[in-house]
Design a protein around this motif. Structure first.
Motif, PDB file in Angstrom:
ATOM      1  N   SER A  49       0.839  -1.189   0.000  1.00 48.75           N
ATOM      2  CA  SER A  49       0.000   0.000   0.000  1.00 48.75           C
ATOM      3  C   SER A  49       0.873   1.237   0.000  1.00 48.75           C
ATOM      4  O   SER A  49       2.052   1.199   0.358  1.00 48.75           O
ATOM      5  CB  SER A  49      -0.909   0.000   1.225  1.00 48.75           C
ATOM      6  N   TYR A  60      -6.193   7.722   8.543  1.00 45.61           N
ATOM      7  CA  TYR A  60      -6.132   6.526   7.715  1.00 45.61           C
ATOM      8  C   TYR A  60      -5.631   5.379   8.587  1.00 45.61           C
ATOM      9  O   TYR A  60      -4.663   5.534   9.344  1.00 45.61           O
ATOM     10  CB  TYR A  60      -5.189   6.713   6.526  1.00 45.61           C
ATOM     11  N   GLU A  80      -4.854   1.000   8.602  1.00 46.77           N
ATOM     12  CA  GLU A  80      -4.760  -0.314   7.985  1.00 46.77           C
ATOM     13  C   GLU A  80      -4.667  -1.338   9.103  1.00 46.77           C
ATOM     14  O   GLU A  80      -3.862  -1.185  10.024  1.00 46.77           O
ATOM     15  CB  GLU A  80      -3.536  -0.430   7.074  1.00 46.77           C
ATOM     16  N   HIS A 134     -12.867  -0.120   3.492  1.00 48.01           N
ATOM     17  CA  HIS A 134     -12.720  -1.207   2.519  1.00 48.01           C
ATOM     18  C   HIS A 134     -12.522  -2.512   3.267  1.00 48.01           C
ATOM     19  O   HIS A 134     -11.636  -2.630   4.122  1.00 48.01           O
ATOM     20  CB  HIS A 134     -11.524  -0.957   1.603  1.00 48.01           C
ATOM     21  N   ALA A 154     -14.911  -1.257  -1.233  1.00 50.51           N
ATOM     22  CA  ALA A 154     -14.785   0.106  -0.704  1.00 50.51           C
ATOM     23  C   ALA A 154     -16.147   0.779  -0.693  1.00 50.51           C
ATOM     24  O   ALA A 154     -16.850   0.795  -1.702  1.00 50.51           O
ATOM     25  CB  ALA A 154     -13.801   0.916  -1.553  1.00 50.51           C
ATOM     26  N   PRO A 190     -10.082   5.712  -2.121  1.00 49.65           N
ATOM     27  CA  PRO A 190      -9.839   4.843  -3.276  1.00 49.65           C
ATOM     28  C   PRO A 190     -10.739   5.219  -4.443  1.00 49.65           C
ATOM     29  O   PRO A 190     -11.847   5.722  -4.267  1.00 49.65           O
ATOM     30  CB  PRO A 190     -10.150   3.439  -2.742  1.00 49.65           C
ATOM     31  N   ASP A 203     -12.303   3.275  -6.481  1.00 49.18           N
ATOM     32  CA  ASP A 203     -13.427   2.369  -6.743  1.00 49.18           C
ATOM     33  C   ASP A 203     -14.502   2.464  -5.679  1.00 49.18           C
ATOM     34  O   ASP A 203     -15.233   1.501  -5.434  1.00 49.18           O
ATOM     35  CB  ASP A 203     -12.925   0.932  -6.842  1.00 49.18           C
TER      36      ASP A 203
END
Length: 470
Positions: free
Chosen positions: A34, A220, A222, A242, A248, A417, A419
């Protein structure tokens, strides 16, 4: 006996030849990473557990850099160069360990379902209300102010001072935190029986997370656990998440902070979150006397977060602040969702998250909780008697590193993102599918299916693209 020796000899040769950790690492191509992982890759040194930034080589290491030894595997006792007795002994222990903890296919499916539920509920939950970390706290006033409100303001002033002071907190432009965590589904209860985790500590899923924050209101995260990764973020205007099973998606309602950041990692946002709270009493938590602050979500925010047959009735946040240290030691977060089917029964889902914060230590003058645990309860009930279900899960985490004002961190790290699907993520999308009523399943299908219809003919003057939900 000879048959067993032949089996282990063949298995040993196959493992050493094809599954050698050193061979597999050198032959495997670098995996895609990423942008956050590329921005900063860290390696733990032997000097006090500190971390230093290391460049990313796409999975390859520079010549001369030693790989960290694996704790288990066939090569731990000498690998190919060791004698056959040591290698056979090490392989036997390794094989027995693998066989003893390898569950059946049904158990793996069961654990995958648990993991999805745990990541959906515990991975990246949001705070109940919208806050702005740059807004100052209200001035302490006792004139024409209810005693519950003025007491809460005083407690927050003490909390801000104990956390490092407002001046130091206002000097922070961005922040980074990295930690490890462990999740486990402990108990599942119905009206007739209770099923506890059959695997005990072996059934826990381990992983880690990384969190980035930047003013104003950008974050953000992860999180990777058990082979699955969930990441979520906010660019100050849009919150998205996501997951491997939903893709997402944007979040309903106003922009809200990440709840994980309130667990002792961001005292300034925490103080802003409770700025409208009221003091409702005192309670002893783990032998420590605490003040209790209560924050209720306003009806407008609840309405904005509701969608279709799913209506969020309430969302309440309790903060327990130590009377001795002034720090936040416990958070209780509870929200109730009502799902009304067309002409059917009404089903209620209550999600409660209790987080305990421990091991406060200063990082550049800011007090940060370096460990903690959360107990999550999903309680489903309805109008039909003896139809309730309760699922209990736990998460334990430790913070490995925290840093502030990191050079090079920009708004590009918080871009959503490309998408992103229209629709939304709401509190019902992650509920167990086998326990959801038909209306909730239809709602999840409504969230998951998005069709884009492009008008091929140019008869429309503005050549618009029609997008619809099905």
């Amino acid at each position: 006996m000879e048959k067993k020796q032949g089996f282990f000899s063949a298995l040993r040769e196959e493992v050493v030849r094809g599954l050698s950790p050193s061979r597999s690492r050198t032959n495997s191509p670098g995996r895609a990473r990423s942008p956050i992982a590329i921005l900063l890759r860290r390696k733990k040194t032997n000097h006090g557990g500190a971390y230093v930034a290391q460049p990313d080589y796409g999975g390859l290491r520079p010549v001369g850099e030693a790989l960290a030894p694996l704790m288990e595997g066939p090569e731990q006792d000498g690998g190919e160069t060791g004698d056959s007795k040591r290698l056979g002994s090490g392989l036997g222990h390794w094989v027995m360990g693998q066989l003893s903890r390898t569950p059946s296919v049904a158990s793996m499916s069961y654990k995958r379902s648990d993991l999805r539920l745990m990541l959906g509920v515990m991975g990246a939950p949001l705070a109940p209300v919208q806050v702005c970390s740059t807004d100052p706290l209200p001035l302490l006033s006792i004139k024409d102010t209810p005693i519950e409100t003025s007491t809460a303001q005083y407690i927050l002033q003490q909390y801000t001072a104990a956390s490092g002071g407002l001046k130091l907190q206002n000097s922070i432009r961005n922040a980074y935190a990295m930690g490890k965590l462990k999740m486990v589904a402990c108990e599942y209860e119905t009206a007739t029986k209770t099923v506890k985790n059959r695997y005990g500590s072996r059934g826990a899923e381990s992983g880690g997370f990384v969190l980035w924050q930047m003013n104003p209101d950008m974050w953000y995260v992860e999180l990777a656990v058990g082979g699955c990764k969930v990441h979520a973020g906010c660019n100050g205007k849009l919150v998205w998440r996501h997951t491997p099973w939903l893709g997402a998606r944007t979040a309903k309602g106003p922009v809200r902070p990440l709840r994980r950041a309130l667990q002792g990692l961001d005292p300034r946002t925490t103080a802003s979150m409770f700025s409208e709270a009221k003091c409702i009493g005192e309670k002893t938590i783990n032998g420590e006397d605490c003040f209790i602050l209560k924050l209720c979500t306003d009806p407008q925010t609840l309405k904005a977060r509701s969608e279709g047959p799913a209506e969020i009735i309430r969302h309440v946040l309790f903060g327990y602040f130590s009377q001795k240290t002034g720090l936040l030691v416990h958070i209780e977060d509870s929200h109730l969702t009502r799902i009304q089917s067309n002409g059917g029964d009404t089903v209620y889902w209550e999600t409660t998250i209790n987080s305990y914060l421990h091991d406060y230590r200063p990082v550049e003058g800011i007090m940060i909780a370096h460990s903690g645990r959360s107990v999550i309860t999903l309680f489903r009930f309805g109008e039909v008697a003896m139809s309730h279900t309760k699922t209990r899960m736990e998460e334990a985490w430790t913070i490995e590193e925290v840093a502030f004002n990191i050079p090079g961190l920009s708004v590009d790290c918080f871009i959503p993102p490309g998408d992103l699907r229209s629709g939304s993520v709401n509190e019902t999308c992650e509920l167990p599918q086998d326990e959801m009523p038909k209306s909730a399943i239809a709602l999840s299908a409504h969230c998951a299916k998005v069709a884009a219809l492009e008008k091929a003919q140019g008869s429309c003057a503005d050549s618009m693209i029609w997008r619809m939900q099905v």
